[in-house]
Scaffold this motif. Structure first.
Motif, PDB file in Angstrom:
ATOM      1  N   ALA A  13      67.100  35.788  42.410  1.00  0.00           N
ATOM      2  CA  ALA A  13      65.798  36.430  42.279  1.00  0.00           C
ATOM      3  C   ALA A  13      65.338  36.930  43.648  1.00  0.00           C
ATOM      4  N   GLY A  14      64.790  38.152  43.636  1.00  0.00           N
ATOM      5  CA  GLY A  14      64.369  38.782  44.879  1.00  0.00           C
ATOM      6  C   GLY A  14      65.434  39.665  45.500  1.00  0.00           C
ATOM      7  N   GLY A  15      66.655  39.559  44.987  1.00  0.00           N
ATOM      8  CA  GLY A  15      67.752  40.348  45.527  1.00  0.00           C
ATOM      9  C   GLY A  15      67.824  41.742  44.952  1.00  0.00           C
ATOM     10  N   SER A  16      68.899  42.448  45.303  1.00  0.00           N
ATOM     11  CA  SER A  16      69.073  43.839  44.897  1.00  0.00           C
ATOM     12  C   SER A  16      70.477  44.068  44.351  1.00  0.00           C
ATOM     13  N   LEU A  17      70.561  45.063  43.483  1.00  0.00           N
ATOM     14  CA  LEU A  17      71.839  45.556  42.980  1.00  0.00           C
ATOM     15  C   LEU A  17      71.717  47.054  42.786  1.00  0.00           C
ATOM     16  N   LYS A  64      58.773  49.744  37.214  1.00  0.00           N
ATOM     17  CA  LYS A  64      58.196  50.734  38.133  1.00  0.00           C
ATOM     18  C   LYS A  64      57.921  50.098  39.476  1.00  0.00           C
ATOM     19  N   ALA A  65      58.238  50.796  40.539  1.00  0.00           N
ATOM     20  CA  ALA A  65      58.047  50.374  41.926  1.00  0.00           C
ATOM     21  C   ALA A  65      59.121  49.401  42.396  1.00  0.00           C
ATOM     22  N   ARG A  66      59.990  48.953  41.497  1.00  0.00           N
ATOM     23  CA  ARG A  66      61.095  48.085  41.903  1.00  0.00           C
ATOM     24  C   ARG A  66      62.449  48.767  41.738  1.00  0.00           C
ATOM     25  N   PHE A  67      62.567  49.613  40.710  1.00  0.00           N
ATOM     26  CA  PHE A  67      63.829  50.282  40.424  1.00  0.00           C
ATOM     27  C   PHE A  67      63.704  51.767  40.763  1.00  0.00           C
ATOM     28  N   SER A  84      63.982  43.680  44.293  1.00  0.00           N
ATOM     29  CA  SER A  84      63.034  42.616  43.900  1.00  0.00           C
ATOM     30  C   SER A  84      63.330  42.140  42.486  1.00  0.00           C
ATOM     31  N   LEU A  85      64.569  41.843  42.232  1.00  0.00           N
ATOM     32  CA  LEU A  85      64.982  41.470  40.884  1.00  0.00           C
ATOM     33  C   LEU A  85      64.355  40.152  40.447  1.00  0.00           C
ATOM     34  N   THR A 118      72.810  39.605  35.897  1.00  0.00           N
ATOM     35  CA  THR A 118      72.258  38.265  35.739  1.00  0.00           C
ATOM     36  C   THR A 118      71.502  37.900  37.004  1.00  0.00           C
ATOM     37  N   VAL A 119      70.228  37.568  36.831  1.00  0.00           N
ATOM     38  CA  VAL A 119      69.377  37.198  37.960  1.00  0.00           C
ATOM     39  C   VAL A 119      69.055  35.721  37.838  1.00  0.00           C
TER      40      VAL A 119
END
Length: 121
Positions: A13-17, A64-67, A84-85, A118-119
Motif C-alpha cells: 500500500a502506498g506504492g506504484s505500478l 482520480k488524482a492517483r492514476f 498511492s495504491l 495485488t496491493v
C-alpha cells in the motif's frame, strides 16, 4: 485489434505500478482506449479512458488524482500509471478498445487478457 496487458504484480500500500497494454495492427490510433478492473466477487468497473489523440482523459472517482492513463500511438500502447495504491485497488485489470468514449464495458469490443494487481496493506 488484439490487446495484451502486462505490468501487474504485488505491491505494498502506498506504492506504484505501471500497467501497459500493447495492441496489434495499424489502426490503434482509431480506437478509444480504456482500463477496467474486476475484484473477486464484484462486477467489472471502469477505471480510466483516453480518447484517440490522447488529449482527453476520464477517470472514476475512486482513482482520480492517483492514476494516470496515457497512450503512445507510435508504439501502439496504452499505459496506466498507478500511484498511492490502496488495498481496495486489488483486482484484475483489463485494457479495452472501443469506438467512442464510454464508461460502460459493453461499449468496448476488444479486450486484453487481464493482469493481476495485488496491493498488500
Amino acid at each position: 485489434v488484439q490487446l495484451q496487458a502486462s505490468g501487474g504484480g504485488l505491491v505494498q500500500a502506498g506504492g506504484s505500478l505501471r500497467l501497459s497494454c500493447a495492441a496489434s495492427g495499424r489502426t490503434f490510433g482509431s480506437y478509444v482506449m480504456a482500463w477496467f478492473r474486476q475484484a473477486p466477487g464484484k462486477e467489472r468497473e471502469f477505471v480510466a479512458a483516453i480518447n484517440r489523440s490522447g488529449t482527453n482523459t476520464y477517470y472514476s472517482d475512486s482513482v482520480k488524482a492517483r492514476f494516470t492513463i496515457s497512450r503512445g500511438n507510435a508504439k501502439n500502447t496504452v499505459y496506466l500509471q498507478m500511484n498511492s495504491l490502496k488495498s481496495e485497488d486489488t483486482a484484475v485489470y483489463y485494457c479495452a478498445a472501443g469506438t467512442w468514449t464510454s464508461r460502460s464495458s459493453t461499449d468496448f469490443a476488444s479486450w486484453g487478457q487481464g493482469t493481476q494487481v495485488t496491493v498488500s496493506s
